[in-house]
Design a protein around this motif. Sequence first.
Motif, PDB file in Angstrom:
ATOM      1  N   GLY A 100      16.736  36.348 -31.491  1.00  0.00           N
ATOM      2  CA  GLY A 100      18.104  36.782 -31.700  1.00  0.00           C
ATOM      3  C   GLY A 100      19.086  35.641 -31.557  1.00  0.00           C
ATOM      4  O   GLY A 100      18.820  34.645 -30.873  1.00  0.00           O
ATOM      5  N   THR A 101      20.228  35.789 -32.231  1.00  0.00           N
ATOM      6  CA  THR A 101      21.246  34.734 -32.212  1.00  0.00           C
ATOM      7  C   THR A 101      22.642  35.306 -32.028  1.00  0.00           C
ATOM      8  O   THR A 101      23.627  34.657 -32.382  1.00  0.00           O
ATOM      9  CB  THR A 101      21.201  33.935 -33.526  1.00  0.00           C
ATOM     10  N   GLN A 102      22.745  36.507 -31.484  1.00  0.00           N
ATOM     11  CA  GLN A 102      24.064  37.121 -31.378  1.00  0.00           C
ATOM     12  C   GLN A 102      24.925  36.477 -30.299  1.00  0.00           C
ATOM     13  O   GLN A 102      26.131  36.704 -30.242  1.00  0.00           O
ATOM     14  CB  GLN A 102      23.943  38.619 -31.122  1.00  0.00           C
ATOM     15  N   GLY A 103      24.332  35.653 -29.441  1.00  0.00           N
ATOM     16  CA  GLY A 103      25.093  35.031 -28.369  1.00  0.00           C
ATOM     17  C   GLY A 103      26.279  34.224 -28.866  1.00  0.00           C
ATOM     18  O   GLY A 103      27.364  34.258 -28.275  1.00  0.00           O
ATOM     19  N   GLU A 104      26.092  33.487 -29.959  1.00  0.00           N
ATOM     20  CA  GLU A 104      27.190  32.681 -30.486  1.00  0.00           C
ATOM     21  C   GLU A 104      28.347  33.560 -30.936  1.00  0.00           C
ATOM     22  O   GLU A 104      29.520  33.259 -30.665  1.00  0.00           O
ATOM     23  CB  GLU A 104      26.698  31.817 -31.646  1.00  0.00           C
ATOM     24  N   ALA A 105      28.037  34.659 -31.608  1.00  0.00           N
ATOM     25  CA  ALA A 105      29.092  35.574 -32.051  1.00  0.00           C
ATOM     26  C   ALA A 105      29.819  36.185 -30.859  1.00  0.00           C
ATOM     27  O   ALA A 105      31.051  36.346 -30.877  1.00  0.00           O
ATOM     28  CB  ALA A 105      28.495  36.672 -32.927  1.00  0.00           C
ATOM     29  N   LEU A 106      29.080  36.516 -29.814  1.00  0.00           N
ATOM     30  CA  LEU A 106      29.711  37.079 -28.622  1.00  0.00           C
ATOM     31  C   LEU A 106      30.643  36.064 -27.972  1.00  0.00           C
ATOM     32  O   LEU A 106      31.731  36.416 -27.495  1.00  0.00           O
ATOM     33  CB  LEU A 106      28.643  37.525 -27.621  1.00  0.00           C
ATOM     34  N   CYS A 107      30.226  34.798 -27.932  1.00  0.00           N
ATOM     35  CA  CYS A 107      31.073  33.755 -27.345  1.00  0.00           C
ATOM     36  C   CYS A 107      32.374  33.606 -28.131  1.00  0.00           C
ATOM     37  O   CYS A 107      33.461  33.481 -27.540  1.00  0.00           O
ATOM     38  CB  CYS A 107      30.321  32.428 -27.305  1.00  0.00           C
ATOM     39  N   HIS A 108      32.278  33.606 -29.446  1.00  0.00           N
ATOM     40  CA  HIS A 108      33.491  33.495 -30.267  1.00  0.00           C
ATOM     41  C   HIS A 108      34.394  34.709 -30.055  1.00  0.00           C
ATOM     42  O   HIS A 108      35.626  34.577 -30.011  1.00  0.00           O
ATOM     43  CB  HIS A 108      33.112  33.351 -31.744  1.00  0.00           C
ATOM     44  N   TRP A 109      33.810  35.885 -29.918  1.00  0.00           N
ATOM     45  CA  TRP A 109      34.605  37.098 -29.697  1.00  0.00           C
ATOM     46  C   TRP A 109      35.333  37.024 -28.358  1.00  0.00           C
ATOM     47  O   TRP A 109      36.522  37.349 -28.269  1.00  0.00           O
ATOM     48  CB  TRP A 109      33.695  38.328 -29.741  1.00  0.00           C
ATOM     49  N   VAL A 110      34.634  36.584 -27.320  1.00  0.00           N
ATOM     50  CA  VAL A 110      35.250  36.451 -25.993  1.00  0.00           C
ATOM     51  C   VAL A 110      36.419  35.473 -26.048  1.00  0.00           C
ATOM     52  O   VAL A 110      37.492  35.732 -25.489  1.00  0.00           O
ATOM     53  CB  VAL A 110      34.198  35.989 -24.961  1.00  0.00           C
ATOM     54  N   ALA A 129      33.841  28.996 -18.913  1.00  0.00           N
ATOM     55  CA  ALA A 129      33.822  27.814 -19.775  1.00  0.00           C
ATOM     56  C   ALA A 129      32.402  27.300 -19.953  1.00  0.00           C
ATOM     57  O   ALA A 129      31.997  26.893 -21.049  1.00  0.00           O
ATOM     58  CB  ALA A 129      34.714  26.725 -19.189  1.00  0.00           C
ATOM     59  N   ARG A 130      31.628  27.327 -18.877  1.00  0.00           N
ATOM     60  CA  ARG A 130      30.241  26.884 -18.949  1.00  0.00           C
ATOM     61  C   ARG A 130      29.430  27.775 -19.883  1.00  0.00           C
ATOM     62  O   ARG A 130      28.619  27.297 -20.687  1.00  0.00           O
ATOM     63  CB  ARG A 130      29.658  26.869 -17.541  1.00  0.00           C
ATOM     64  N   LEU A 131      29.651  29.085 -19.826  1.00  0.00           N
ATOM     65  CA  LEU A 131      28.920  30.003 -20.699  1.00  0.00           C
ATOM     66  C   LEU A 131      29.281  29.772 -22.166  1.00  0.00           C
ATOM     67  O   LEU A 131      28.400  29.674 -23.031  1.00  0.00           O
ATOM     68  CB  LEU A 131      29.219  31.449 -20.301  1.00  0.00           C
ATOM     69  N   LEU A 132      30.569  29.681 -22.465  1.00  0.00           N
ATOM     70  CA  LEU A 132      30.989  29.492 -23.852  1.00  0.00           C
ATOM     71  C   LEU A 132      30.504  28.156 -24.404  1.00  0.00           C
ATOM     72  O   LEU A 132      30.117  28.057 -25.580  1.00  0.00           O
ATOM     73  CB  LEU A 132      32.511  29.583 -23.955  1.00  0.00           C
ATOM     74  N   ALA A 133      30.519  27.132 -23.565  1.00  0.00           N
ATOM     75  CA  ALA A 133      30.096  25.802 -24.017  1.00  0.00           C
ATOM     76  C   ALA A 133      28.629  25.785 -24.425  1.00  0.00           C
ATOM     77  O   ALA A 133      28.211  24.928 -25.216  1.00  0.00           O
ATOM     78  CB  ALA A 133      30.353  24.773 -22.923  1.00  0.00           C
ATOM     79  N   ARG A 134      27.845  26.714 -23.919  1.00  0.00           N
ATOM     80  CA  ARG A 134      26.426  26.766 -24.295  1.00  0.00           C
ATOM     81  C   ARG A 134      26.245  27.092 -25.774  1.00  0.00           C
ATOM     82  O   ARG A 134      25.171  26.848 -26.333  1.00  0.00           O
ATOM     83  CB  ARG A 134      25.696  27.791 -23.424  1.00  0.00           C
ATOM     84  N   ARG A 135      27.264  27.645 -26.392  1.00  0.00           N
ATOM     85  CA  ARG A 135      27.208  27.904 -27.832  1.00  0.00           C
ATOM     86  C   ARG A 135      28.320  27.153 -28.564  1.00  0.00           C
ATOM     87  O   ARG A 135      28.724  27.522 -29.671  1.00  0.00           O
ATOM     88  CB  ARG A 135      27.313  29.411 -28.109  1.00  0.00           C
TER      89      ARG A 135
END
Length: 359
Positions: A100-110, A129-135
Amino acid sequence: MSNILSFTPRPKGTATAAGPEALSVMFANQRRARGDVFWLKENAEWLGILASMSVDGIDAALDPYAAFYDTIRRQLEFFPQYYRFYLSICLDLEDLGAGGTQGEALCHWVAAQGLVEAELSDLQRGEAARLLARRGVQTKCHAAGLGDRLQNFIARPRTFAVPNKKAAYELAHIVFYLSDYGRCDPGVAPEALTSLEYAGLLAFLDQDIDLLSEICAALRLAGAVPSPIWERLVVEAHANCTMICGAPGASDVYHGYLVTGWLTHLVDRPAFNHAVPTGQVSVHGAMVGQGALRGLSESLFELGPKRLPDWPRMRQTLTDHLSGVEQSVIALAEQSSPRFEAFFQGFSRACSGAMTSLA
């Protein structure tokens, strides 16, 4: 160490499995109602540690989360206040190989929702910031001096020379976030390592193994080697944890189990191999022992203006009336760190200066 901290013998019971797969099943299905905030917290912490361990052959440990992963997007949209938990679980599952790759979309939404800017504290913004930077996603917080403020906070050793558990946990977590849980160099100043040393001394004096585990892990992620006296206590505590049939209650030490296990893994000792029983499970273990911090602090307070920031001169005055266990803890604390005397200068609060009259 046995004269300081005693452990409860392992009770007999029906156990079915051990290892990462069994622990994933336990945290996902055998403790909390799936999806509530306590479930989110526990599973985010477990998966975060699992992702940082680089353990091979853990595909089966991800299976209990398949259905949850498929619904994360819908849950996040309805419960945005828990976005850090959802992102953490999602990104760790993906990085562990769940697909799965939905993590990037979730980061952009957040980021688009401005959820990071809604955080009150730099610690929470740092985690986000650390979580978002992962994507590869950044927000305004990244450009607003957040990293500098976090580094400045942890590079003030005297903050951590006096008992303040909240600040000590924040210190450890900032190092976790800056290092991305061991994935990169946190770039901390030498003063931050001193801060960690002081916080570790306080945790050891208090025999607070949960906090001591986090401090030791933070030291290792910052490139330092913690005291073997501290790490030995942590490893012993982890080995003596047990999984008990029953609902998690006030005596449950799941968090201590996780952080002691993480540190045990970091020192290349067997970790997370406890047998898990069937049914609902609580985690038991001795995460707090008979410490010397309270007695030492009370002695200092009673001395008033007679306090001196000189440990060799104050040692006998402060320890003569303490119990044998307390004296043993203090002696081990001295042995555990070459910075003990420097730590005591701040701990004594003998040089803080008297307040001027308010009259």
